[in-house]
Design an enzyme around this catalytic site. Structure first.
Site, PDB file in Angstrom:
ATOM      1  N   CYS A  52      -3.235   6.594 -11.518  1.00 25.35           N
ATOM      2  CA  CYS A  52      -2.258   7.625 -11.130  1.00 25.35           C
ATOM      3  C   CYS A  52      -2.980   8.841 -10.553  1.00 25.35           C
ATOM      4  CB  CYS A  52      -1.443   8.048 -12.354  1.00 25.35           C
ATOM      5  SG  CYS A  52      -0.474   9.537 -12.085  1.00 25.35           S
ATOM      6  N   CYS A  55      -2.545  12.058 -12.981  1.00 26.99           N
ATOM      7  CA  CYS A  55      -3.101  12.148 -14.328  1.00 26.99           C
ATOM      8  C   CYS A  55      -4.389  12.983 -14.326  1.00 26.99           C
ATOM      9  CB  CYS A  55      -3.395  10.747 -14.872  1.00 26.99           C
ATOM     10  SG  CYS A  55      -1.967   9.933 -15.608  1.00 26.99           S
ATOM     11  N   HIS A 115       1.372  10.840 -18.720  1.00 28.73           N
ATOM     12  CA  HIS A 115       1.941  10.008 -17.667  1.00 28.73           C
ATOM     13  C   HIS A 115       3.288   9.417 -18.063  1.00 28.73           C
ATOM     14  CE1 HIS A 115       1.600   7.504 -14.046  1.00 28.73           C
ATOM     15  NE2 HIS A 115       2.065   6.506 -14.768  1.00 28.73           N
ATOM     16  N   ASN A 155      12.044  15.600  -7.471  1.00 26.99           N
ATOM     17  CA  ASN A 155      12.668  14.310  -7.170  1.00 26.99           C
ATOM     18  C   ASN A 155      12.308  13.415  -8.318  1.00 26.99           C
ATOM     19  OD1 ASN A 155      13.695  14.743  -4.606  1.00 26.99           O
ATOM     20  ND2 ASN A 155      11.715  14.324  -3.667  1.00 26.99           N
ATOM     21  N   SER A 163       7.475   9.246  -5.629  1.00 29.41           N
ATOM     22  CA  SER A 163       6.413   8.295  -5.320  1.00 29.41           C
ATOM     23  C   SER A 163       5.628   7.906  -6.567  1.00 29.41           C
ATOM     24  CB  SER A 163       5.479   8.910  -4.287  1.00 29.41           C
ATOM     25  OG  SER A 163       4.930  10.111  -4.798  1.00 29.41           O
ATOM     26  N   HIS A 166       4.810   9.807 -12.948  1.00 28.48           N
ATOM     27  CA  HIS A 166       4.195  10.924 -13.685  1.00 28.48           C
ATOM     28  C   HIS A 166       5.086  12.165 -13.497  1.00 28.48           C
ATOM     29  CE1 HIS A 166       0.402  12.681 -15.400  1.00 28.48           C
ATOM     30  NE2 HIS A 166       1.158  13.736 -15.179  1.00 28.48           N
ATOM     31  N   HIS A 168       6.531  15.314 -12.457  1.00 31.76           N
ATOM     32  CA  HIS A 168       6.052  16.301 -11.489  1.00 31.76           C
ATOM     33  C   HIS A 168       7.185  16.776 -10.594  1.00 31.76           C
ATOM     34  CE1 HIS A 168       6.215  12.703  -8.966  1.00 31.76           C
ATOM     35  NE2 HIS A 168       6.202  13.501  -7.910  1.00 31.76           N
ATOM     36  N   GLN A 170       7.803  19.592  -6.908  1.00 30.77           N
ATOM     37  CA  GLN A 170       7.136  20.145  -5.731  1.00 30.77           C
ATOM     38  C   GLN A 170       7.631  21.557  -5.468  1.00 30.77           C
ATOM     39  OE1 GLN A 170       6.706  17.803  -2.169  1.00 30.77           O
ATOM     40  NE2 GLN A 170       7.467  15.957  -3.165  1.00 30.77           N
TER      41      GLN A 170
HETATM   42  P1  H2U Z   1       7.062  13.002  -4.725  1.00 29.54           P
HETATM   43  O1  H2U Z   1       6.911  11.980  -5.797  1.00 29.54           O
HETATM   44  O2  H2U Z   1       8.231  13.916  -4.928  1.00 29.54           O
HETATM   45  O3  H2U Z   1       7.002  12.401  -3.366  1.00 29.54           O
HETATM   46  O4  H2U Z   1       5.787  13.998  -4.841  1.00 29.54           O
HETATM   47  C1  H2U Z   1       4.474  13.556  -4.859  1.00 29.54           C
HETATM   48  C2  H2U Z   1       3.690  14.267  -3.791  1.00 29.54           C
HETATM   49  O5  H2U Z   1       2.299  14.075  -4.056  1.00 29.54           O
HETATM   50  C3  H2U Z   1       3.933  13.729  -2.387  1.00 29.54           C
HETATM   51  O6  H2U Z   1       4.546  14.742  -1.622  1.00 29.54           O
HETATM   52  C4  H2U Z   1       1.608  14.115  -2.854  1.00 29.54           C
HETATM   53  C5  H2U Z   1       2.519  13.411  -1.864  1.00 29.54           C
HETATM   54  O7  H2U Z   1       2.334  13.925  -0.572  1.00 29.54           O
HETATM   55  N1  H2U Z   1       0.287  13.496  -3.046  1.00 29.54           N
HETATM   56  C6  H2U Z   1      -0.843  14.284  -3.027  1.00 29.54           C
HETATM   57  O8  H2U Z   1      -0.742  15.486  -2.781  1.00 29.54           O
HETATM   58  N2  H2U Z   1      -2.070  13.742  -3.309  1.00 29.54           N
HETATM   59  C7  H2U Z   1      -2.258  12.415  -3.557  1.00 29.54           C
HETATM   60  O9  H2U Z   1      -3.363  12.016  -3.832  1.00 29.54           O
HETATM   61  C8  H2U Z   1      -1.123  11.467  -3.469  1.00 29.54           C
HETATM   62  C9  H2U Z   1       0.246  12.068  -3.279  1.00 29.54           C
HETATM   63 ZN    ZN Z   2      -0.190   9.897 -14.397  1.00 28.16          ZN
END
Ligand code: H2U
Ligand code: ZN
Length: 341
Positions: A52, A55, A115, A155, A163, A166, A168, A170
């Site tokens: 992840c 993490c 996580h 989200n 995505s 974990h 989180h 934004q």
């Molecule tokens: P979402 O799950 O809401 O998409 O947010 C995760 C964000 O994490 C996503 O916008 C970022 C993606 O661009 N990201 C990073 O900044 N670094 C990473 O190594 C993978 C994903």
């Molecule tokens: Zn994680």
């Protein structure tokens, strides 16, 4: 001739924050729970996932390693939609083709090092730390010269496009005020100018009187299903106090806000016995240096699920072409949610 009844007859409801209307068709949902409510197998996630990118200590896409953080952690999104160094500029062709350069900063906010948790699994003290971080980010980002608006959001769940499970959220901070908050700015300002009172405080007073859409209250915050809600289980968290932005929250506000978030997300998980997906976000006054006396902070929750853990509402057809539409009334949804606290 029967008399018009909000619980029976097709009607439109006005959203005073956005100025838009929504179509409600209660006759189509006499029995809102006709769908089966299958139990989804509980996902078994490890406390720490070595693959992840959120993490603690793990490597992210840009090669950096996350610190061994113990509560919350914010970092610049490695795939940021907006960038602070974008050059000023515009493209126009007559009055019809218009483009403007846009500067901004996108951050990712980890809510917990664990996580396997979501906000609803976290202790109120730990959600409070998330609120502290949101406050700090709003203030720091908002102070930047070129940042006029800070959007804090989450989200949650694959169906919302998250995505990574974990926990989180934004933050997107940018020069212009995006359409949703811009409409709310305009409508709250017009109401304030006319009435010398805040639109949402007056609204909250009505809701506290009517009671039919209130689902949770503590001494500083109220959670309700807005009269004009579009999504089947849409809710809004509102402070009783006239807070324009999260920067004005004191300790008591932040604790009570954390508690409201915790109670709401726990109730959501009980609706279909699954970790309930949603998009949520805080709307608050822009950081453009203006006063915004009418602005009243609130947090929107837009969950997509309709009838079961797998049947979601689609905003398609008439809704794409015309207005949003719902069958189950906001009052019915509120009754259902209230029973789950
Ligand atoms: P979402 O799950 O809401 O998409 O947010 C995760 C964000 O994490 C996503 O916008 C970022 C993606 O661009 N990201 C990073 O900044 N670094 C990473 O190594 C993978 C994903
Ligand atoms: Zn994680």
């Amino acid at each position: 001739m029967t008399t018009f009844d909000l619980a029976e007859h097709p009607h439109r409801r006005y959203n005073p924050l956005s100025g838009e209307w929504i179509l409600v068709s209660p006759h189509r949902a006499k029995r809102p729970w006709q769908g089966q409510e299958e139990e989804m197998p509980k996902e078994n996630r490890p406390e720490y996932d070595p693959t992840c990118y959120l993490c603690p200590t793990n490597e992210r896409a840009n090669g950096e390693h996350n610190p061994d953080y113990k509560s919350t952690y914010a970092f610049d999104n490695d795939f940021a939609a907006l960038q602070p160094g974008t050059p000023a500029g515009a493209f126009t062709r007559g009055s019809l083709l218009r483009a403007e350069s846009e500067r901004g900063i996108c951050k990712v906010v980890c809510f917990s090092p664990r996580h396997d948790l979501t906000l609803s699994d976290m202790a109120v003290e730990d959600i409070r730390k998330v609120v502290d971080l949101w406050q700090q980010e709003y203030e720091e980002l908002g102070m930047l010269d070129f940042v006029n608006h800070v959007q804090i959001f989450e989200n949650k769940g694959q169906v919302m496009g998250a995505s990574n499970p974990h926990p989180h959220g934004q933050i997107w901070a940018q020069s212009s005020i995006p359409a949703g908050p811009a409409k709310e700015t305009q409508h709250q300002a017009a109401y304030y100018k006319k009435n010398q009172r805040s639109l949402l405080q007056d609204y909250l007073e009505i809701e506290l009187e009517e009671k039919t859409r209130i689902i949770y209250e503590n001494h500083l915050f109220v959670v309700l299903v807005p009269f004009w809600a579009v999504w089947p289980f849409e809710t809004m968290i509102l402070p009783r106090r006239h807070l324009q932005h999260i920067g004005q929250m004191d300790d008591a506000d932040k604790n009570a806000f954390a508690e409201a978030i915790r109670q709401l997300t726990m109730a959501y998980d009980r609706v279909f016995n699954v970790s309930f997906p949603y998009s949520a976000g805080i709307h608050q006054s822009p950081t453009d240096g203006q006063e915004h006396p009418g602005w009243h902070l609130h947090m929107h929750f837009y969950p997509p699920l309709l009838r079961s853990a797998t049947v979601k509402k689609f905003m398609v057809g008439y809704e794409m072409m015309g207005d949003p539409q719902r069958d189950i009334t906001p009052e019915t949804s509120a009754e259902r949610l209230r029973s789950l606290f």
